[in-house]
Design an enzyme around this catalytic site. Structure first.
Site, PDB file in Angstrom:
ATOM      1  N   ASN A 126      37.768  31.488  41.858  1.00  0.00           N
ATOM      2  CA  ASN A 126      38.874  31.702  42.801  1.00  0.00           C
ATOM      3  C   ASN A 126      38.278  31.737  44.205  1.00  0.00           C
ATOM      4  OD1 ASN A 126      41.053  32.576  44.289  1.00  0.00           O
ATOM      5  ND2 ASN A 126      41.119  34.628  43.396  1.00  0.00           N
ATOM      6  N   LYS A 137      39.860  31.819  47.020  1.00  0.00           N
ATOM      7  CA  LYS A 137      40.659  32.620  47.974  1.00  0.00           C
ATOM      8  C   LYS A 137      40.827  31.874  49.305  1.00  0.00           C
ATOM      9  CE  LYS A 137      38.934  36.651  45.582  1.00  0.00           C
ATOM     10  NZ  LYS A 137      38.609  38.062  45.593  1.00  0.00           N
ATOM     11  N   HIS A 139      47.231  37.901  40.874  1.00  0.00           N
ATOM     12  CA  HIS A 139      45.938  38.408  41.361  1.00  0.00           C
ATOM     13  C   HIS A 139      46.160  39.722  42.107  1.00  0.00           C
ATOM     14  CE1 HIS A 139      42.183  38.770  43.555  1.00  0.00           C
ATOM     15  NE2 HIS A 139      41.664  38.008  42.601  1.00  0.00           N
ATOM     16  N   GLU A 184      45.064  40.867  44.742  1.00  0.00           N
ATOM     17  CA  GLU A 184      45.285  40.760  46.199  1.00  0.00           C
ATOM     18  C   GLU A 184      46.727  40.358  46.495  1.00  0.00           C
ATOM     19  OE1 GLU A 184      41.939  38.179  46.871  1.00  0.00           O
ATOM     20  OE2 GLU A 184      40.618  39.853  46.382  1.00  0.00           O
ATOM     21  N   GLU A 205      41.145  42.226  35.388  1.00  0.00           N
ATOM     22  CA  GLU A 205      40.340  42.431  36.588  1.00  0.00           C
ATOM     23  C   GLU A 205      40.558  43.841  37.127  1.00  0.00           C
ATOM     24  OE1 GLU A 205      39.329  38.485  38.635  1.00  0.00           O
ATOM     25  OE2 GLU A 205      41.294  39.060  39.335  1.00  0.00           O
ATOM     26  N   GLY A 230      35.196  42.228  44.310  1.00  0.00           N
ATOM     27  CA  GLY A 230      34.590  42.074  45.631  1.00  0.00           C
ATOM     28  C   GLY A 230      33.814  43.307  46.077  1.00  0.00           C
ATOM     29  N   SER A 249      33.248  41.141  40.286  1.00  0.00           N
ATOM     30  CA  SER A 249      31.820  41.136  40.646  1.00  0.00           C
ATOM     31  C   SER A 249      30.914  40.561  39.552  1.00  0.00           C
ATOM     32  CB  SER A 249      31.367  42.543  41.042  1.00  0.00           C
ATOM     33  OG  SER A 249      32.087  42.976  42.197  1.00  0.00           O
TER      34      SER A 249
END
Ligand code: PEP
Length: 249
Positions: free
Chosen positions: A9, A11, A94, A96, A166, A172, A212
């Site tokens: 991904n 982003k 996702h 985010e 996730e 991240g 990660s």
């Protein structure tokens, strides 16, 4: 059939020139693998990425789509637009999108339904926040995200679903769920699907881990029996690292 998948991904990273350069480097370094390899560049670079990878086994997928067919949704992209340029897999849910763009379970369920109605494949993301894990509420959160996002689907629809667990605290941050924590949650996800549907649906859905994943930890995470691959953020932007993670599967 459950397949092994490694998806990157990207982003909101890489302009057109950088995207093509990374695709070229990745294609050159792609290890021999029986896993499906996917990359999700930014919307504006999807069409050129599809052309760039025309003779490659790497699949180009989208990071998001809208649930409506078309219309007055400024700044949005429809499923048909993706299909029209040769993209038929889309990431939905996702963390985010959930955290920064207000995407609720209800909105995500609509997106999933629209994508599936178009015969697209959905890579559905979910996972708990740090407070949920600390308070021991992580299984409940994951169960409710699955239920609200996916459990109104008909049995047949599950052939077009890939799951990505996730944990938000691992995305991240450099902090990874331990292989044991990933396995424990993936097994719980399969049990939850078995209870709501059938053992065969639960055993045939691919469940990726994301958070990660790096060349140094991929092997151990991927060795767990219920982990079928990874959704990779930061490390997918570096061809050597992404290639090493693909090799680990
Ligand atoms: C992600 O954004 O889906 C992700 C897993 O990111 P990272 O690998 O950078 O934690």
């Amino acid at each position: 059939m459950r397949s092994k998948i490694v998806a990157g991904n990207w982003k909101m990273n890489k302009n057109l020139v950088e995207t093509e350069a990374l695709l070229t480097e990745l294609s050159a370094k792609l290890p021999d693998t029986d896993a499906e390899v996917m990359v999700a560049p930014a919307f504006v670079n999807l069409a050129s990425s599809v052309r760039h990878l025309e003779s490659s086994t790497i699949e180009v997928i989208a990071q998001n789509m809208h649930f409506a067919e078309s219309g007055a949704y400024t700044g949005e992209i429809s499923g048909d637009m993706l299909l029209n340029i040769g993209v038929d897999t889309v990431i939905i849910g996702h963390s985010e999108r959930r955290a920064y763009f207000g995407e609720t379970d209800e909105i995500l369920a609509k997106k999933v339904n629209t994508a599936l109605a178009k015969n697209m494949r959905v890579l559905f993301c979910f996972g708990e926040e740090l407070e949920d894990r600390k308070s021991g509420n992580h299984f409940n959160i994951v169960e409710s995200q699955l239920k609200n996002g996916l459990f109104s689907l008909e049995q047949n629809a599950w052939r077009h679903i890939v799951l990505a667990y996730e944990p938000v605290w691992a995305i991240g941050t450099g902090e990874t769920a331990s292989p044991e924590q990933a396995q424990e949650m993936h097994a719980f996800i399969r049990k939850t699907i078995t209870d709501a549907y059938t053992t065969s649906i639960a055993n045939n859905v691919s469940i990726l881990y994301g958070g990660s994943v790096k060349p140094g930890n991929a092997n151990e995470i991927f060795s767990k029996p219920d982990v079928d691959g990874g959704l990779i953020g930061g490390a997918s932007l570096v061809a050597d690292d992404f290639a090493a993670i693909i090799k680990a599967i």
